[in-house]
Each structure stands twice: as C-alpha cells, then as structure tokens.
Design an enzyme around this catalytic site. Structure first.
Site, PDB file in Angstrom:
ATOM      1  N   GLU A 167      20.397  11.043  27.896  1.00 46.88           N
ATOM      2  CA  GLU A 167      21.294  10.227  28.728  1.00 46.88           C
ATOM      3  C   GLU A 167      20.551   9.623  29.924  1.00 46.88           C
ATOM      4  OE1 GLU A 167      23.959  13.618  28.769  1.00 46.88           O
ATOM      5  OE2 GLU A 167      25.595  12.372  28.043  1.00 46.88           O
ATOM      6  N   ALA A 175      20.912  18.982  30.486  1.00 48.33           N
ATOM      7  CA  ALA A 175      21.445  19.587  31.708  1.00 48.33           C
ATOM      8  C   ALA A 175      21.130  21.079  31.647  1.00 48.33           C
ATOM      9  CB  ALA A 175      22.952  19.360  31.783  1.00 48.33           C
ATOM     10  N   GLU A 212      25.250  18.533  22.582  1.00 48.12           N
ATOM     11  CA  GLU A 212      26.342  19.140  23.362  1.00 48.12           C
ATOM     12  C   GLU A 212      27.441  19.751  22.508  1.00 48.12           C
ATOM     13  OE1 GLU A 212      24.933  16.224  24.033  1.00 48.12           O
ATOM     14  OE2 GLU A 212      24.710  15.937  26.195  1.00 48.12           O
ATOM     15  N   GLY A 256      21.447  15.662  28.395  1.00 45.23           N
ATOM     16  CA  GLY A 256      21.277  14.911  29.643  1.00 45.23           C
ATOM     17  C   GLY A 256      19.941  14.187  29.728  1.00 45.23           C
TER      18      GLY A 256
HETATM   19  N1  CO8 Z   1      18.844  24.322  30.172  1.00 44.04           N
HETATM   20  C1  CO8 Z   1      18.297  25.450  30.690  1.00 44.04           C
HETATM   21  N2  CO8 Z   1      17.137  25.981  30.228  1.00 44.04           N
HETATM   22  C2  CO8 Z   1      16.520  25.346  29.212  1.00 44.04           C
HETATM   23  C3  CO8 Z   1      17.042  24.175  28.627  1.00 44.04           C
HETATM   24  C4  CO8 Z   1      18.264  23.657  29.158  1.00 44.04           C
HETATM   25  N3  CO8 Z   1      18.836  22.533  28.707  1.00 44.04           N
HETATM   26  N4  CO8 Z   1      16.217  23.800  27.637  1.00 44.04           N
HETATM   27  C5  CO8 Z   1      15.216  24.666  27.609  1.00 44.04           C
HETATM   28  N5  CO8 Z   1      15.389  25.623  28.541  1.00 44.04           N
HETATM   29  C6  CO8 Z   1      14.520  26.772  28.848  1.00 44.04           C
HETATM   30  C7  CO8 Z   1      14.672  27.870  27.813  1.00 44.04           C
HETATM   31  O1  CO8 Z   1      15.805  28.663  28.079  1.00 44.04           O
HETATM   32  C8  CO8 Z   1      13.354  28.607  27.978  1.00 44.04           C
HETATM   33  O2  CO8 Z   1      13.453  29.419  29.118  1.00 44.04           O
HETATM   34  P1  CO8 Z   1      12.754  30.889  29.121  1.00 44.04           P
HETATM   35  O3  CO8 Z   1      11.275  30.602  28.997  1.00 44.04           O
HETATM   36  O4  CO8 Z   1      13.129  31.451  30.452  1.00 44.04           O
HETATM   37  O5  CO8 Z   1      13.309  31.628  27.940  1.00 44.04           O
HETATM   38  C9  CO8 Z   1      12.367  27.497  28.321  1.00 44.04           C
HETATM   39  O6  CO8 Z   1      13.159  26.383  28.754  1.00 44.04           O
HETATM   40  C10 CO8 Z   1      11.566  27.036  27.121  1.00 44.04           C
HETATM   41  O7  CO8 Z   1      12.466  26.705  26.088  1.00 44.04           O
HETATM   42  P2  CO8 Z   1      12.393  27.339  24.591  1.00 44.04           P
HETATM   43  O8  CO8 Z   1      11.748  28.680  24.637  1.00 44.04           O
HETATM   44  O9  CO8 Z   1      13.747  27.239  24.003  1.00 44.04           O
HETATM   45  O10 CO8 Z   1      11.379  26.308  23.922  1.00 44.04           O
HETATM   46  P3  CO8 Z   1      11.295  25.924  22.374  1.00 44.04           P
HETATM   47  O11 CO8 Z   1      10.042  25.153  22.213  1.00 44.04           O
HETATM   48  O12 CO8 Z   1      11.518  27.103  21.514  1.00 44.04           O
HETATM   49  O13 CO8 Z   1      12.545  24.920  22.133  1.00 44.04           O
HETATM   50  C11 CO8 Z   1      14.057  23.132  22.709  1.00 44.04           C
HETATM   51  C12 CO8 Z   1      12.619  23.677  22.805  1.00 44.04           C
HETATM   52  C13 CO8 Z   1      14.352  22.743  21.248  1.00 44.04           C
HETATM   53  C14 CO8 Z   1      14.129  21.885  23.577  1.00 44.04           C
HETATM   54  C15 CO8 Z   1      15.055  24.206  23.184  1.00 44.04           C
HETATM   55  O14 CO8 Z   1      14.643  24.688  24.453  1.00 44.04           O
HETATM   56  C16 CO8 Z   1      16.461  23.722  23.311  1.00 44.04           C
HETATM   57  O15 CO8 Z   1      17.170  23.589  22.337  1.00 44.04           O
HETATM   58  N6  CO8 Z   1      16.920  23.473  24.579  1.00 44.04           N
HETATM   59  C17 CO8 Z   1      18.286  23.133  24.853  1.00 44.04           C
HETATM   60  C18 CO8 Z   1      18.562  21.714  24.452  1.00 44.04           C
HETATM   61  C19 CO8 Z   1      20.002  21.366  24.724  1.00 44.04           C
HETATM   62  O16 CO8 Z   1      20.926  21.928  24.147  1.00 44.04           O
HETATM   63  N7  CO8 Z   1      20.221  20.381  25.629  1.00 44.04           N
HETATM   64  C20 CO8 Z   1      21.526  19.918  25.968  1.00 44.04           C
HETATM   65  C21 CO8 Z   1      22.056  20.673  27.120  1.00 44.04           C
HETATM   66  S1  CO8 Z   1      23.728  20.248  27.466  1.00 44.04           S
HETATM   67  C22 CO8 Z   1      23.627  18.784  28.272  1.00 44.04           C
HETATM   68  O17 CO8 Z   1      22.596  18.226  28.466  1.00 44.04           O
HETATM   69  C23 CO8 Z   1      24.928  18.250  28.724  1.00 44.04           C
HETATM   70  C24 CO8 Z   1      24.812  17.024  29.600  1.00 44.04           C
HETATM   71  C25 CO8 Z   1      26.124  16.734  30.240  1.00 44.04           C
HETATM   72  C26 CO8 Z   1      26.498  17.778  31.253  1.00 44.04           C
HETATM   73  C27 CO8 Z   1      27.824  17.496  31.825  1.00 44.04           C
HETATM   74  C28 CO8 Z   1      27.999  18.056  33.223  1.00 44.04           C
HETATM   75  C29 CO8 Z   1      28.400  19.473  33.315  1.00 44.04           C
END
Ligand code: CO8
Length: 259
Positions: A113, A65, A133, A110
């Site tokens: 999921e 998400a 999460e 997400g």
């Molecule tokens: N949300 C928003 N932006 C994201 C997300 C995300 N989930 N994942 C990646 N991005 C963005 C980064 O911020 C980055 O943006 P920018 O270029 O502007 O800095 C861009 O994508 C590229 O990402 P990275 O530079 O971080 O790329 P890496 O190769 O270094 O890392 C990863 C890749 C490992 C996937 C890393 O991006 C990461 O850890 N992402 C987050 C993963 C995460 O925590 N996902 C879970 C999110 S919470 C969720 O899904 C809850 C679901 C239920 C919600 C309930 C309702 C409210």
C-alpha cells in the site's frame, strides 16, 4: 533525528528509507507518524524535487503494518492507525514532488500500500507483492482496496486480496502494479537515474501534471479536461515555458528552474 526512518539527500533528490529491519521494516504507529512529519516538511521544500521511498536492508521494502502492535488493538485504535497512514500516504500522492518507490524486497500489506501511494514503482527482481490481510482476519486498511483496484482493475485486485497470493516482480509488472523491474544491485542507481531525468525537466510543470492526474482520476472526464486546460494555461506564465520553448528554437539545452 528520526528513530524509524533514514533520510539522505543527493542533490535535489531525497531518499527516505523505512528503518525497522528487525521486523522487516513493519510500519508501526511511530514510524507512520515520523513518515508523515518527514513528508510534511519535504512538501514545503523548494530544494527537494524528487522523493525516493525504500526500505533498509536487502530483504524487505516493508513487510506490512506491525502485527505485534495490531494484535491487541481495539477497533478505535485500528481506525486511528489506518487514518494516520491515510494522511501520510495521501501526502505522497499530493505533494508537488514526484515520488518513486524503490521496492527492494517484500512489499506486503501496508508495504504494498505504501508502494502504491508513490507515483512510480520500480521493483528489484527479488521483490514480492501481496495483500495478506484477509488471512489475518482483517482487510487492507492503508488504501489497498482503493489503490490496488485503481492500478490493476477490480478483478485482479479482488483475486489478490481474497486469495492473499504473493506475486513476484515479473508478475507485478505484467499486471501493471510496477513500472519497471531491475536487478537488485541496480535498484537505487536506477531510481536515482530516473529522478535525474525528471530533474532535467520542468519541476513546476511536473507538479501541475501530477495534480491534474491525481485530481482528475477522481472526477468526470469533462471536469478533468477543464482542470487540465486551466493548468496548461498557468504553465504559460512560467519562466520555464519561456526558457524551454526558446531553447528548443535556438537548438540548445533548456535550463528549467521553476518549482
Ligand atoms: N509485523 C510485525 N513483525 C513482522 C512483520 C509484520 N508485518 N513481518 C515480519 N515481521 C517480523 C517477524 O515476526 C520476525 O520477527 P522475529 O525475528 O522477532 O521472530 C522478523 O520480522 C523476520 O520475519 P520472519 O522470520 O517471518 O522472516 P521470513 O523470511 O521467514 O518471512 C515474510 C518473511 C514472508 C515477509 C513473513 O515475515 C511474513 O509473512 N510477514 C508478515 C506479512 C504480512 O502479513 N503483512 C501484512 C500485515 S497486515 C497489514 O499490513 C495491514 C495494513 C493495514 C493496517 C490497518 C490499520 C490497523
């Protein structure tokens, strides 16, 4: 037509791609709303019989998400977002079409999921799964506590959710989270081939079987078996049943068209 999705139709198979590559296809509310509308349209269609869900680009299926949208969200907004995802993801489980997740990279939070809401998951060798999460101070909110538990069992679901460990495609296959692992370059072709295999079978029969599986898993065995018997009987009223069995006896290929 869509801002956050790409749609392609190949014969009777639709490919729906989450298209937010700048955020690794993170799901924001607008994307969830578009996905819900797109699936609602498709579930009425007689022309589309298999749906493949994937993410744009080679790096991510869906990295979760959208954290930038959630960071300042209130409790009510968080719940509304979770309920929107529930509606869209439930459609994938309940629509008459078979659904395949083509997991082409990160499937986190997400994203994992979303993949779990599809009937079948095919992972590219570079796919990474996880529920991060709890590391963000929240819990899985798009069905992770429920669907991961049903897919891999309570112990493994708790381990993945509590530790936030990321696992690769082979480990996901080993624990039953994915059905197949294929080379990245072959992912979409493999899924299209799987779709073609399904399209050569009875689409109406598949829709009934899907309904029995999805409803049956939430009920007791006896009620599930009764529901199966009723739908088994219903399938005897179709043209496909007549054609399928006659073709077998006449030693020719069946042409099944009901849906
Ligand atoms: N949300 C928003 N932006 C994201 C997300 C995300 N989930 N994942 C990646 N991005 C963005 C980064 O911020 C980055 O943006 P920018 O270029 O502007 O800095 C861009 O994508 C590229 O990402 P990275 O530079 O971080 O790329 P890496 O190769 O270094 O890392 C990863 C890749 C490992 C996937 C890393 O991006 C990461 O850890 N992402 C987050 C993963 C995460 O925590 N996902 C879970 C999110 S919470 C969720 O899904 C809850 C679901 C239920 C919600 C309930 C309702 C409210």
């Amino acid at each position: 037509m869509y801002e956050h999705l790409m749609m392609e139709v190949k014969g009777q198979t639709a490919i729906v791609s989450i298209n937010n590559p700048k955020s690794l296809n993170a799901l924001n509310s607008a994307t969830l709303a578009e996905l819900n509308t797109c699936l609602a349209d498709m579930e009425q269609s007689k022309d589309i019989r298999v749906v493949i869900v994937t993410g744009v680009g080679a790096k991510a299926f869906v990295a979760g998400a959208d954290i930038s949208e959630m960071v300042n969200a209130t409790a009510a907004e968080g719940r509304d977002m979770a309920l929107l995802a529930k509606e869209a993801f439930r459609r994938l489980e309940r629509m008459p079409q078979a659904t395949i997740a083509a997991v082409n990279g990160y499937a986190l939070g997400g994203g994992c999921e979303l993949a779990m809401s599809c009937d079948i998951r095919v992972a590219a060798e570079n796919a990474v799964f996880g529920q991060p999460e709890c590391g963000l101070g929240i819990l899985p909110g798009f069905g992770g506590t429920q669907r991961l538990t049903r897919l891999v069992g309570k112990g493994r679901a708790k381990e993945l959710i509590f530790t936030c460990d990321k696992i690769d495609a082979q480990e996901a296959y080993r624990i039953g989270l994915v059905n197949k692992v294929v080379p990245q370059a072959e992912l979409l072709d493999f899924c299209l081939m799987m779709a073609d295999k399904m399209l050569s079978k009875g689409s109406y029969a598949i829709a009934l079987a899907k309904m029995c599986i999805e409803t049956g898993i939430d009920t007791d065995l006896n009620s599930g078996l009764n529901m199966e018997a009723t739908n088994f009987g219903l399938s005897f009223a179709t043209n496909d049943k007549k054609e399928g069995m006659t073709a077998f006896l006449e030693k020719r290929k069946a042409t099944l068209t009901d849906f």
